[in-house]
Scaffold this active site. Structure first.
Site, PDB file in Angstrom:
ATOM      1  N   HIS A  48      -0.283   2.616  -4.267  1.00  0.00           N
ATOM      2  CA  HIS A  48      -0.725   2.980  -2.926  1.00  0.00           C
ATOM      3  C   HIS A  48      -1.961   3.887  -2.910  1.00  0.00           C
ATOM      4  O   HIS A  48      -2.024   4.814  -2.096  1.00  0.00           O
ATOM      5  CB  HIS A  48       0.426   3.674  -2.168  1.00  0.00           C
ATOM      6  CG  HIS A  48       1.640   2.824  -2.046  1.00  0.00           C
ATOM      7  ND1 HIS A  48       2.908   3.329  -1.852  1.00  0.00           N
ATOM      8  CD2 HIS A  48       1.798   1.475  -2.078  1.00  0.00           C
ATOM      9  CE1 HIS A  48       3.780   2.348  -1.789  1.00  0.00           C
ATOM     10  NE2 HIS A  48       3.135   1.204  -1.927  1.00  0.00           N
TER      11      HIS A  48
HETATM   12  C1  LIG Z   1       0.948  -4.676  -7.450  1.00  0.00           C
HETATM   13  C2  LIG Z   1       0.954  -4.135  -6.039  1.00  0.00           C
HETATM   14  C3  LIG Z   1       2.170  -4.044  -5.351  1.00  0.00           C
HETATM   15  C4  LIG Z   1       2.193  -3.541  -4.052  1.00  0.00           C
HETATM   16  N1  LIG Z   1       3.355  -3.608  -3.340  1.00  0.00           N
HETATM   17  C5  LIG Z   1       3.336  -3.325  -2.011  1.00  0.00           C
HETATM   18  C6  LIG Z   1       4.468  -3.600  -1.205  1.00  0.00           C
HETATM   19  O1  LIG Z   1       5.489  -4.118  -1.666  1.00  0.00           O
HETATM   20  N2  LIG Z   1       4.394  -3.304   0.120  1.00  0.00           N
HETATM   21  C7  LIG Z   1       3.282  -2.730   0.664  1.00  0.00           C
HETATM   22  O2  LIG Z   1       3.287  -2.442   1.873  1.00  0.00           O
HETATM   23  N3  LIG Z   1       2.196  -2.471  -0.083  1.00  0.00           N
HETATM   24  C8  LIG Z   1       2.181  -2.798  -1.390  1.00  0.00           C
HETATM   25  N4  LIG Z   1       1.055  -2.622  -2.134  1.00  0.00           N
HETATM   26  C9  LIG Z   1      -0.104  -1.968  -1.513  1.00  0.00           C
HETATM   27  C10 LIG Z   1      -0.864  -2.849  -0.525  1.00  0.00           C
HETATM   28  O3  LIG Z   1      -0.814  -4.204  -0.891  1.00  0.00           O
HETATM   29  C11 LIG Z   1      -2.306  -2.353  -0.435  1.00  0.00           C
HETATM   30  O4  LIG Z   1      -2.320  -0.987  -0.078  1.00  0.00           O
HETATM   31  C12 LIG Z   1      -3.126  -3.106   0.599  1.00  0.00           C
HETATM   32  O5  LIG Z   1      -3.074  -4.483   0.363  1.00  0.00           O
HETATM   33  C13 LIG Z   1      -4.567  -2.599   0.562  1.00  0.00           C
HETATM   34  O6  LIG Z   1      -5.338  -3.318   1.486  1.00  0.00           O
HETATM   35  P1  LIG Z   1      -6.907  -3.111   1.550  1.00  0.00           P
HETATM   36  O7  LIG Z   1      -7.411  -4.015   2.606  1.00  0.00           O
HETATM   37  O8  LIG Z   1      -7.195  -1.653   1.651  1.00  0.00           O
HETATM   38  O9  LIG Z   1      -7.453  -3.551   0.113  1.00  0.00           O
HETATM   39  P2  LIG Z   1      -7.220  -4.885  -0.707  1.00  0.00           P
HETATM   40  O10 LIG Z   1      -6.136  -5.706  -0.108  1.00  0.00           O
HETATM   41  O11 LIG Z   1      -7.071  -4.484  -2.117  1.00  0.00           O
HETATM   42  O12 LIG Z   1      -8.554  -5.713  -0.475  1.00  0.00           O
HETATM   43  C14 LIG Z   1      -9.807  -5.402  -1.010  1.00  0.00           C
HETATM   44  C15 LIG Z   1     -10.534  -6.728  -1.279  1.00  0.00           C
HETATM   45  O13 LIG Z   1     -11.910  -6.466  -1.442  1.00  0.00           O
HETATM   46  C16 LIG Z   1     -12.406  -7.230  -2.527  1.00  0.00           C
HETATM   47  N5  LIG Z   1     -13.591  -6.545  -3.030  1.00  0.00           N
HETATM   48  C17 LIG Z   1     -13.632  -5.338  -3.635  1.00  0.00           C
HETATM   49  N6  LIG Z   1     -14.909  -5.004  -3.898  1.00  0.00           N
HETATM   50  C18 LIG Z   1     -15.673  -6.013  -3.441  1.00  0.00           C
HETATM   51  C19 LIG Z   1     -17.075  -6.234  -3.425  1.00  0.00           C
HETATM   52  N7  LIG Z   1     -17.942  -5.333  -3.910  1.00  0.00           N
HETATM   53  N8  LIG Z   1     -17.538  -7.388  -2.900  1.00  0.00           N
HETATM   54  C20 LIG Z   1     -16.675  -8.309  -2.386  1.00  0.00           C
HETATM   55  N9  LIG Z   1     -15.333  -8.137  -2.373  1.00  0.00           N
HETATM   56  C21 LIG Z   1     -14.853  -7.003  -2.889  1.00  0.00           C
HETATM   57  C22 LIG Z   1     -11.242  -7.264  -3.496  1.00  0.00           C
HETATM   58  O14 LIG Z   1     -11.365  -8.314  -4.419  1.00  0.00           O
HETATM   59  C23 LIG Z   1     -10.060  -7.416  -2.549  1.00  0.00           C
HETATM   60  O15 LIG Z   1      -9.792  -8.762  -2.276  1.00  0.00           O
HETATM   61  C24 LIG Z   1       0.988  -3.094  -3.433  1.00  0.00           C
HETATM   62  C25 LIG Z   1      -0.222  -3.192  -4.116  1.00  0.00           C
HETATM   63  C26 LIG Z   1      -0.259  -3.715  -5.404  1.00  0.00           C
HETATM   64  C27 LIG Z   1      -1.582  -3.843  -6.105  1.00  0.00           C
END
Ligand SMILES: Cc1cc2nc3c(=O)[nH]c(=O)nc-3n(C[C@H](O)[C@H](O)[C@H](O)COP(=O)(O)OP(=O)(O)OC[C@H]3O[C@@H](n4cnc5c(N)ncnc54)[C@H](O)[C@@H]3O)c2cc1C
Length: 558
Positions: A491
Site C-alpha cells: 500500500h
Molecule cells: C501485489 C499487490 C496486492 C495488492 N492487494 C490489494 C488488495 O487486495 N486490495 C486492495 O484494495 N489493494 C491492494 N493492493 C493495492 C492496490 O492495488 C493499489 O494501491 C492500487 O492499485 C494503486 O492504484 P494507482 O492507480 O495509484 O497505481 P497503479 O494501479 O499501480 O497504476 C499505475 C500505472 O501506471 C503505469 N506507469 C507507471 N509509470 C509510467 C510511465 N512513466 N508511463 C506510462 N505508464 C506508467 C504503471 O505501469 C501502472 O499500470 C495491492 C497491490 C499489489 C501490488
C-alpha cells in the site's frame, strides 16, 4: 501500429503529424498510467463523447490468464512481464533488507495483480483528509463516489451501490480454518463483521473482493475495456512517459517512448498523472517538478520547485505468522495431492468456486489492540495456506497463515530519482518501523494474532507455530521477528500529498488534485492520499479517480 490499443492512423489521422523525427499528436486530456486511477479517468472522461483522450501505459495488454484467475495474484506477483518488481533501498530497521515492492505494469496497473480485497478504509480517514485542509474529502463527500463505482452483489443500501462498473462479490466457499479464525475472534471479544465497508469496520469476517462471476474485476475490466470501444479514446501500450512538457507554468503535453521512438503528445486541456505512488513522483521529478536540490543534483532544469514531490511515502508493514496444521485441510494439502489438485481446477471451471476463486486472504478484519482506542489500529488477513513468499509455491506441509499490520503508520520515507534515465527505478525508502509508536503497536498486533491462535476455536488446528516459533516470546523477540521477516502489504501511498500549501509546505496538489503552482496538470492516484487509509488501497484510489473525473469535468458539487 504495434503496441496500441487503438491505431492512431485508423482513428485520428488529423491529429498525427511528424515533427523533427518525433511523432506528435494532440488531445484534450492525456492520462499517464492505466492503473486503478487511470482506467477510471479514461472511462469517465470519454463517456460524453465530447473529449479526445490519450491513455499512456508503460506495460502491455492484460492478456495473461493468471491476471484473471483470482488466486493468480500469487503468480503475477513474481512476473516481470506484468510487474515492475521494485525494491526499497536497504531498510535500516528491517536489518537493511531491500523489501520487494510489486506494482502492476499492465492495463489495470496494480488492480490487475492485486489481492482483490474490497476494503475502503475508516470513515475517520477521510474526515482526517478533510480536516487537514481538504474540504470536500470527508467521508460524507467520498461515500457517493464509492457507491457510484460499485456493483455490489448483495444489493444496494445506504453504504453500497449497484450498477457501477466495479463488481464486488463474496467468495462462494466457507473454510473450516477461516470459520475457526472468526470464532477465535469472538472468544477474545472481536465481534463478527460481515461488511467491513458498512456501518462499522471493526470485527472479523470473510472478505469481499473485486470479482465478477469468479474472475478478477480489475479497473481495466471494469472501466477500460468497455471504454476502449469508444472512438474518442486512444490507448497506447508499451508507452513509457518520460517527461511532462511545459511552457512557462503550464503543462502542455507528454513526451513518451514507444516502439523505440520518442513521441510527443499535446493536451489542449490537461495532463493527468496516474502512474502510482512510486512513478508519479518519479515522472514529476524527471520533468523538473520537485525538490529543487534533488533536481539540481541530477542536472534537471527546475520548472517548479515543490519540496513535497516524493516525500511522505508511507506503507503498511505486515508480519506474517505461519502455523503447521494438524488436519490436512489447507490448500498446501490440495497441491500436494494430484487428485485434489485436479479437483481444484474442476471446482473453478465448473462452479467458479474453490481456492482458485479466492482473494488474497479469504477472511480477516480489524481490531483495537487496546480497548480504550476509538477505532481499530490493526488489520488481519487470514489464509488457509502458507508460503515463504519467495516464489509462487506453497509449503510442502499443512500450513496456514495470519498476517497482521499496524494501520495508520507514523513512519515516513521518500521516493527520489537516482538518475535522469526514465527506465531506471527511483530510490524508494518507506522507513518502516522508524517510530517507537509503530514498533510498539505492531508488537501489540502480533500478540493479538498469537492470542487468536491460542483460543479453543483455533488451537485444535495448530500442530506447531512454524514462524516465528515458540522461542519468540518477549517484545524484543517479536520485534526481531518483524524486522527479519516483515514486508509490505502493498500500500505505498502519499508521495504527492493533497493539501493547502499555505498550511502544509509539503503539499503537492490542491483539493482538486491540481499541482500547486502549475496549470493544466493534476495527479490522480494513490500518491495524493495525505495519509494512508486504514485498510487496502485499490478501492480508495478508484473513489479518488471517480471524484477527480467530476472535478475535471466541472460536474462535482463544489
Ligand atoms: C501485489 C499487490 C496486492 C495488492 N492487494 C490489494 C488488495 O487486495 N486490495 C486492495 O484494495 N489493494 C491492494 N493492493 C493495492 C492496490 O492495488 C493499489 O494501491 C492500487 O492499485 C494503486 O492504484 P494507482 O492507480 O495509484 O497505481 P497503479 O494501479 O499501480 O497504476 C499505475 C500505472 O501506471 C503505469 N506507469 C507507471 N509509470 C509510467 C510511465 N512513466 N508511463 C506510462 N505508464 C506508467 C504503471 O505501469 C501502472 O499500470 C495491492 C497491490 C499489489 C501490488
Amino acid at each position: 501500429m504495434d503496441g496500441l490499443g487503438r491505431c492512431y492512423d485508423d482513428n485520428t489521422p488529423q491529429f498525427t503529424q511528424r515533427v523533427e523525427g518525433t511523432v506528435s499528436e494532440s488531445y484534450d486530456y492525456i492520462i499517464v498510467g492505466a492503473g486503478s486511477a487511470g482506467c477510471v479517468l479514461a472511462n469517465r472522461l470519454t463517456e460524453s463523447g465530447g473529449h479526445r483522450v490519450l491513455l499512456l501505459e508503460a506495460g502491455g495488454r492484460d492478456r495473461n490468464p493468471w491476471i484473471h484467475i483470482p488466486i493468480g495474484f500469487g503468480k503475477v506477483m513474481f512476473d516481470r512481464e506484468v510487474n515492475w518488481m521494485f525494491e526499497t533501498e536497504p531498510e535500516a530497521r528491517l536489518r537493511n533488507r531491500n523489501i520487494k515492492v510489486p506494482r502492476g505494469r499492465v492495463l489495470g496497473g496494480s488492480s490487475s495483480i492485486n489481492g482483490l480485497i474490497y476494503i475502503r478504509g475508516q470513515r475517520e480517514d477521510f474526515d482526517d483528509w478533510r480536516d487537514m485542509g481538504n474540504p470536500g474529502w470527508g467521508y460524507a463527500d467520498c461515500l457517493p463516489y464509492f457507491r457510484k463505482a460499485e456493483d455490489q452483489s448483495r444489493g444496494a443500501d445506504e453504504w453500497h451501490g449497484t450498477g457501477g462498473p466495479l463488481s464486488v462479490s463474496d467468495i462462494k466457499d466457507r473454510h473450516p480454518l477461516a470459520d475457526a479464525f472468526l470464532a477465535a475472534g469472538e472468544s477474545v471479544g472481536i465481534t463478527r463483521n460481515d461488511d467491513f465497508n458498512g456501518a462499522r469496520q471493526e470485527g472479523l469476517g470473510y472478505f469481499q473482493g473485486t470479482a465478477r462471476r469468479g474472475l478478477r474485476c480489475s479497473a481495466a475490466v471494469a472501466y477500460l475495456h468497455p471504454a476502449m470501444k469508444r472512438p474518442n479514446l486512444v490507448v497506447a501500450t508499451h508507452a513509457l512517459a518520460t517527461r511532462v512538457l511545459t511552457e512557462g507554468t503550464r503543462a502542455t503535453g507528454v513526451e513518451y517512448r514507444q516502439d523505440g521512438a520518442l513521441r510527443r503528445a499535446f493536451a489542449t486541456r490537461e495532463v493527468l498523472i496516474a502512474a502510482g505512488a512510486i512513478q508519479s513522483p518519479q515522472l514529476m521529478q524527471l520533468s523538473g517538478i520537485g525538490p529543487g536540490e534533488l533536481l539540481q543534483q541530477h542536472g534537471v532544469p527546475v520548472v517548479k520547485a515543490l519540496p513535497g514531490v516524493g516525500r511522505n511515502l508511507h506503507d503498511h508493514l505486515q508480519a506474517r505468522f505461519i502455523w503447521k496444521c494438524v488436519e490436512p485441510v489447507t490448500v498446501n494439502d490440495d497441491l500436494m495431492s494430484p487428485w485434489r489438485k485436479l479437483g481444484l481446477g474442476a471446482r473453478f471451471l465448473l462452479g467458479r468456486s474453490g481456492p482458485l476463486s479466492w482473494y488474497a486472504g479469504v477472511a480477516g478484519g480489524f481490531a483495537r489492540t487496546r480497548p480504550e482506542l476509538k477505532r481499530p489500529d490493526v488489520q488481519f488477513h487470514f489464509f488457509p495456506y502458507s508460503t515463504d513468499r519467495t516464489d509462487p509455491s506453497l509449503h510442502p506441509f499443512s500450513g496456514f497463515t495470519m498476517s497482521v499490520c499496524k494501520l495508520r503508520p507514523e513512519s515516513r520515507g521518500f521516493v527520489r530519482i537516482k538518475s535522469v534515465d526514465p527506465l531506471a527505478a527511483p530510490a524508494m525508502q518507506p522507513n518502516y518501523l522508524s517510530t517507537d509508536h509503530d514498533r510498539r503497536m505492531l508488537i501489540a498486533g502480533i500478540r493479538l494474532a498469537r492470542a487468536l491462535a491460542a483460543t479453543r476455536a483455533l488451537s485444535p488446528y495448530v500442530k506447531a507455530e512454524y514462524r516465528p516459533g515458540a522461542i519468540a516470546q518477549s517484545d524484543a523477540d517479536l520485534l526481531e521477528f518483524a524486522k527479519n521477516t516483515g514486508g509490505t502489504i502493498f500500500h505505498p501511498s502519499g508521495t504527492c500529498k493533497m493539501g493547502d500549501i499555505a498550511r502544509e509546505p509539503l503539499a503537492v496538489v490542491d483539493r482538486e488534485l491540481r499541482v500547486h503552482g502549475l496549470e493544466g496538470l493534476r495527479v490522480v492516484d494513490c500518491s495524493v492520499m495525505p495519509t494512508l487509509v486504514s485498510g487496502n488501497t485499490n478501492v480508495p484510489v478508484v473513489m479518488i479517480a471517480e471524484k477527480a473525473a467530476d472535478l475535471i469535468l466541472h460536474t462535482a458539487p463544489r
